[in-house]
Design a protein around this motif. Sequence first.
Motif, PDB file in Angstrom:
ATOM      1  N   LEU A   1       0.823  -1.218   0.000  1.00 18.82           N
ATOM      2  CA  LEU A   1       0.000   0.000   0.000  1.00 18.82           C
ATOM      3  C   LEU A   1       0.856   1.267   0.000  1.00 18.82           C
ATOM      4  CD1 LEU A   1      -2.689  -1.092   2.634  1.00 18.82           C
ATOM      5  CD2 LEU A   1      -2.727  -1.435   0.165  1.00 18.82           C
ATOM      6  N   LEU A   2       1.838   1.319  -0.881  1.00 13.53           N
ATOM      7  CA  LEU A   2       2.668   2.514  -0.977  1.00 13.53           C
ATOM      8  C   LEU A   2       1.868   3.669  -1.579  1.00 13.53           C
ATOM      9  CD1 LEU A   2       6.053   1.094  -2.305  1.00 13.53           C
ATOM     10  CD2 LEU A   2       5.601   2.025  -0.036  1.00 13.53           C
ATOM     11  N   PRO A   3       1.962   4.844  -1.003  1.00 17.56           N
ATOM     12  CA  PRO A   3       1.293   6.018  -1.588  1.00 17.56           C
ATOM     13  C   PRO A   3       2.026   6.448  -2.858  1.00 17.56           C
ATOM     14  CG  PRO A   3       2.579   6.651   0.330  1.00 17.56           C
ATOM     15  CD  PRO A   3       2.635   5.169   0.271  1.00 17.56           C
ATOM     16  N   PRO A   4       1.413   7.291  -3.672  1.00 19.15           N
ATOM     17  CA  PRO A   4       2.028   7.673  -4.951  1.00 19.15           C
ATOM     18  C   PRO A   4       3.392   8.332  -4.806  1.00 19.15           C
ATOM     19  CG  PRO A   4      -0.306   8.251  -4.930  1.00 19.15           C
ATOM     20  CD  PRO A   4       0.038   7.811  -3.540  1.00 19.15           C
TER      21      PRO A   4
ATOM     22  N   ASP B   1       7.701   3.680  -7.224  1.00 22.06           N
ATOM     23  CA  ASP B   1       8.272   3.991  -8.527  1.00 22.06           C
ATOM     24  C   ASP B   1       7.220   3.773  -9.598  1.00 22.06           C
ATOM     25  OD1 ASP B   1       8.151   1.219  -9.126  1.00 22.06           O
ATOM     26  OD2 ASP B   1      10.087   0.916  -8.155  1.00 22.06           O
ATOM     27  N   GLU B   2       7.611   3.986 -10.835  1.00 26.28           N
ATOM     28  CA  GLU B   2       6.655   3.963 -11.937  1.00 26.28           C
ATOM     29  C   GLU B   2       6.135   2.572 -12.243  1.00 26.28           C
ATOM     30  OE1 GLU B   2      10.204   3.807 -15.307  1.00 26.28           O
ATOM     31  OE2 GLU B   2       8.775   5.450 -15.264  1.00 26.28           O
ATOM     32  N   HIS B   3       6.852   1.530 -11.824  1.00 22.41           N
ATOM     33  CA  HIS B   3       6.409   0.171 -12.124  1.00 22.41           C
ATOM     34  C   HIS B   3       5.361  -0.332 -11.143  1.00 22.41           C
ATOM     35  CE1 HIS B   3       9.584  -0.268 -15.101  1.00 22.41           C
ATOM     36  NE2 HIS B   3      10.443   0.206 -14.210  1.00 22.41           N
ATOM     37  N   VAL B   4       5.218   0.304 -10.004  1.00 23.54           N
ATOM     38  CA  VAL B   4       4.290  -0.146  -8.977  1.00 23.54           C
ATOM     39  C   VAL B   4       2.908   0.419  -9.251  1.00 23.54           C
ATOM     40  CG1 VAL B   4       3.775  -0.147  -6.513  1.00 23.54           C
ATOM     41  CG2 VAL B   4       6.135  -0.362  -7.288  1.00 23.54           C
ATOM     42  N   LYS B   5       1.913  -0.415  -9.111  1.00 21.91           N
ATOM     43  CA  LYS B   5       0.542  -0.011  -9.393  1.00 21.91           C
ATOM     44  C   LYS B   5       0.001   0.910  -8.302  1.00 21.91           C
ATOM     45  CE  LYS B   5      -0.468  -4.417 -11.678  1.00 21.91           C
ATOM     46  NZ  LYS B   5      -1.325  -5.618 -11.659  1.00 21.91           N
ATOM     47  N   ASN B   6      -0.962   1.745  -8.697  1.00 21.46           N
ATOM     48  CA  ASN B   6      -1.692   2.556  -7.725  1.00 21.46           C
ATOM     49  C   ASN B   6      -2.747   1.695  -7.030  1.00 21.46           C
ATOM     50  OD1 ASN B   6      -0.375   5.042  -8.238  1.00 21.46           O
ATOM     51  ND2 ASN B   6      -1.617   5.324 -10.081  1.00 21.46           N
TER      52      ASN B   6
ATOM     53  N   PRO C   1      -4.109   3.922  -0.276  1.00 23.94           N
ATOM     54  CA  PRO C   1      -2.699   3.705   0.089  1.00 23.94           C
ATOM     55  C   PRO C   1      -2.353   4.251   1.472  1.00 23.94           C
ATOM     56  CG  PRO C   1      -2.856   5.593  -1.345  1.00 23.94           C
ATOM     57  CD  PRO C   1      -4.258   5.078  -1.191  1.00 23.94           C
ATOM     58  N   TYR C   2      -2.994   3.685   2.487  1.00 26.00           N
ATOM     59  CA  TYR C   2      -2.764   4.157   3.854  1.00 26.00           C
ATOM     60  C   TYR C   2      -2.295   2.955   4.683  1.00 26.00           C
ATOM     61  CZ  TYR C   2      -5.960   7.447   1.689  1.00 26.00           C
ATOM     62  OH  TYR C   2      -6.559   8.297   0.802  1.00 26.00           O
ATOM     63  N   ARG C   3      -1.018   2.888   4.891  1.00 23.57           N
ATOM     64  CA  ARG C   3      -0.443   1.721   5.542  1.00 23.57           C
ATOM     65  C   ARG C   3      -0.120   2.010   6.999  1.00 23.57           C
ATOM     66  NH1 ARG C   3       5.783   1.448   3.348  1.00 23.57           N
ATOM     67  NH2 ARG C   3       6.193   3.683   3.360  1.00 23.57           N
ATOM     68  N   GLY C   4      -0.023   0.934   7.752  1.00 23.66           N
ATOM     69  CA  GLY C   4       0.368   1.027   9.148  1.00 23.66           C
ATOM     70  C   GLY C   4       1.800   0.563   9.331  1.00 23.66           C
ATOM     71  N   HIS C   5       2.189   0.443  10.581  1.00 21.17           N
ATOM     72  CA  HIS C   5       3.543  -0.010  10.887  1.00 21.17           C
ATOM     73  C   HIS C   5       3.651  -1.502  10.600  1.00 21.17           C
ATOM     74  CE1 HIS C   5       7.386  -0.489  12.863  1.00 21.17           C
ATOM     75  NE2 HIS C   5       6.866  -1.441  13.625  1.00 21.17           N
ATOM     76  N   PRO C   6       4.677  -1.958   9.851  1.00 24.27           N
ATOM     77  CA  PRO C   6       4.795  -3.384   9.533  1.00 24.27           C
ATOM     78  C   PRO C   6       5.254  -4.210  10.731  1.00 24.27           C
ATOM     79  CG  PRO C   6       6.650  -2.167   8.637  1.00 24.27           C
ATOM     80  CD  PRO C   6       5.719  -1.148   9.216  1.00 24.27           C
ATOM     81  N   VAL C   7       4.506  -5.266  11.011  1.00 21.93           N
ATOM     82  CA  VAL C   7       4.822  -6.215  12.085  1.00 21.93           C
ATOM     83  C   VAL C   7       4.855  -7.605  11.463  1.00 21.93           C
ATOM     84  CG1 VAL C   7       4.052  -7.253  14.251  1.00 21.93           C
ATOM     85  CG2 VAL C   7       3.798  -4.796  13.894  1.00 21.93           C
ATOM     86  N   LEU C   8       5.925  -8.334  11.709  1.00 22.91           N
ATOM     87  CA  LEU C   8       6.070  -9.692  11.166  1.00 22.91           C
ATOM     88  C   LEU C   8       5.945 -10.696  12.303  1.00 22.91           C
ATOM     89  CD1 LEU C   8       6.671 -11.628   8.850  1.00 22.91           C
ATOM     90  CD2 LEU C   8       9.116 -11.266   9.267  1.00 22.91           C
TER      91      LEU C   8
ATOM     92  N   CYS D   1       7.880  -2.232   0.911  1.00 20.94           N
ATOM     93  CA  CYS D   1       7.332  -1.138   1.711  1.00 20.94           C
ATOM     94  C   CYS D   1       8.238   0.077   1.760  1.00 20.94           C
ATOM     95  CB  CYS D   1       7.039  -1.618   3.134  1.00 20.94           C
ATOM     96  SG  CYS D   1       5.850  -2.980   3.200  1.00 20.94           S
ATOM     97  N   ASN D   2       9.391   0.013   1.056  1.00 22.11           N
ATOM     98  CA  ASN D   2      10.286   1.173   0.956  1.00 22.11           C
ATOM     99  C   ASN D   2      10.695   1.663   2.345  1.00 22.11           C
ATOM    100  OD1 ASN D   2      11.821   3.108  -0.291  1.00 22.11           O
ATOM    101  ND2 ASN D   2      10.119   4.550  -0.567  1.00 22.11           N
ATOM    102  N   ILE D   3      11.191   0.725   3.176  1.00 21.04           N
ATOM    103  CA  ILE D   3      11.547   1.037   4.553  1.00 21.04           C
ATOM    104  C   ILE D   3      13.054   1.222   4.636  1.00 21.04           C
ATOM    105  CG2 ILE D   3      11.527   0.195   6.937  1.00 21.04           C
ATOM    106  CD1 ILE D   3       9.101  -1.464   6.234  1.00 21.04           C
TER     107      ILE D   3
END
Length: 819
Positions: A75-78, A82-87, A91-98, A214-216
Amino acid sequence: LGYTKPGHSQRSLIGEEAFSNRYRLLKFTDARDPRHRHFYPISGSLIENYDTQSNPRKQQQNPGRFLELQDNWCLLPPDEKDEHVKNVPHPYRGHPVLYVPGHWGSFSQARSIGAHGTRWTGPYPKGSSDQEIYEQLFTGKDMHDGRISNDFAEGSTREIVDAILSSVKLLDDFVMDVYTLDFDGGEGGALHSSKLLRQAEFFAKAVATMIEACNIDDSKGGITIVAHSIGAWAVRIALKMHPHLLSKGWVRNVITLASPLGELPYAVDAGVRDIIRHLNDDNNDHGDICIISISAGLRDEMIPPESCQIPPSVVDSNGTVTETILVSTMVSAKENSVTHQSIESGFGMDHRAIVWCYAQLKRVREVIFSLVVTTDQGIEGKERRNIAKHILLQNFSLSSSFQSEVIAQRNRFLQQNSYYNAVAIQLAAPYHLNSLLKLIVLSALLHSFFISLFQKEMKQSADRGADMLNSQALEAGLYALATPIAVLICFTLRHLELPPVLPGTSCTNHECQLLLGTAFALSQLATILHFVILFGAIPLIRSLRSRIRNRAVDEGKHDPEFSLVDMSFGSILSNRLMEGLLLLVFAFPCTILIAWIIRFQMFAHEDQIAWNIASIASILFLSSTVMIAMLVIAAATDPTFSNHLQFQSIMVVFLVLLVKSTFGKVIYAFSSTTNWGQMDNHLYDNFLKIMNTSVGTIGGHHFELLLCSMYSLLPIFVVVGAMKTYETIVGSSKLFWKNIISNSGKTEYDEKFLCAVDILTLRFRVPRILFAAEFGFICWFAWYAFVTCSSDDVIIPYLAGLFFLSIYSRCRAVSPSAF
């Protein structure tokens, strides 16, 4: 969730196609959450629920595919893609927990913490209504992932952190996106070190996948890890083998739930214990990481609280900051509702409840929020730990240690329950199985020792021709009390302040917390089990063997007759060992057939059997283990040794120790017969290089089976061969007396001469040096197994050596040359 990059062919997380069918990275989604609904038509049958988990065939009813990076499942915001990733629509993500499941744990255990992440956790008093939560997730208004320090006015870092953590509104608006790992539907990671290493490797690749998708980076707090049970060891191994996870800030905070970070309380494979020991003794720099260990308390039937404590050598050392907390303490520190009071008065919760209990996960969510906020502010691990501890223990003394809390809980447990109830509850815990196995071994050793001790009385009874019932009754009575007395002595020594010159006089694990009544009951149970095996199972199998032998004689298939051989002990032993090796030739193809039936017919795996040196070595190890186990059972139930209870007791010891020492390696060898099982062979070597040492005496997986054969299988095989040698020499001695009687001209055998060899075997007395060595060996085993609770893996070669010398001395006493 797939790992395909734009412009690249599809590949799995580990880089091998087989892993995409066994290990998976999944993301928790709620049907009420609008952010993920557009993914459902794409994933299709790959949406997991109760039905698909219990019946995987239902996944094939609808078409679907794995979500790739360009699908923007993070859910990356615009402005961050990058240009290859779909909209994506929302796109409202939370903190990633694994979430990392434990031994035989399921990915579905992440549902509860996932619901806490989206704040839909059921009908409970919460700050926001369901409609407000939906609007926040739909529009992104007010929801946040913990990185909100820029919204505050200028001030010191600690002032900003205190302002954020004291805001109930900010905590209510905190959202977590929960991911989880699927280890082949619940693979047992503690069965063998290869499984732990494979899971650790997949965990590292999954973190890299989430970081890229997630571009972290290190300025965003990284990914928070929540691991249950043995899953924490997969995390710690991965952090050691892949230091870039820490150096790049990808993993900064780890929360473990009922995880045995100090030790595993079960009789698992030696390789697993060695990996744990070396990781806990590691003094290298680990980077800035905070580990919060939460113990389920005394109600945890699988992991005792003492095992959840991180060893002192790791605490606050080389960048690693740790804290261990009882779940009952952290829950009762916040609220006092009926649910929370039941957790406190009930002394925690069971092993699986800790992953779904609302009261506990609500506190975990608060801890994650505090760790994310403090990490975003650049606060180091030690201060992050102190802040998290202050949040968890608001109404408790922050200076109290975990050990004191556990002791206080145990004392309160004894005060609120009767002593007998406390003993009954301790006996119900499966993690005392290892103590029971060691007590069975001790019971068999003591029984063998008492037989040697009473050889003199049995000799005198034989000389008088008297009934040996009295001496046997005295022997049985003393034996029944021997194990409890030995346990009482061990408990007394354990609580004494022994001189520091004695090795390992301090004991801090769960076995040292056994009540005397529990240890006494376990010792009695071990004695009863040994009696059942010795006087129940073994005679039953022996009678069946005798019937088969008598039927063969009636059909004209005579038993092999003994000849008056004039051969040395070594020559006869060599012949017996060669006969045993011939059995291995027949066991090898049978093992291949059985492995094929189990893997393809029972489990329906599509793995191809690998035909290479590693696969052949694994099949050879399996064949050898099964053959030696059958030889031990055959020796214990041989009618020739029906009067040799000492031999039978020692065979019981060898059988128990054989199962303990080879159980995990048999599973690994069975897995190594396929291409899938051999994919992780290089991981062990990599781990050893990183540790700059060897795991115990093992130089790698390709040497592990060989070493196990050397120190476990080979000594038992030689001892069984020595017993067959003794059988041959006794038969030759009987033939020797038969010839003497025949040459004397008597028409009927004299009873005295008929039982001459049997009386001679009764007259045999173990040499004093062997008797003293046996007594010292028993004391050594009891000391290391019950006083210091150290490893007992080396007992097989020591015991085999003593028993071999005992058999050799017996053979010299009854051989024809002795007459």
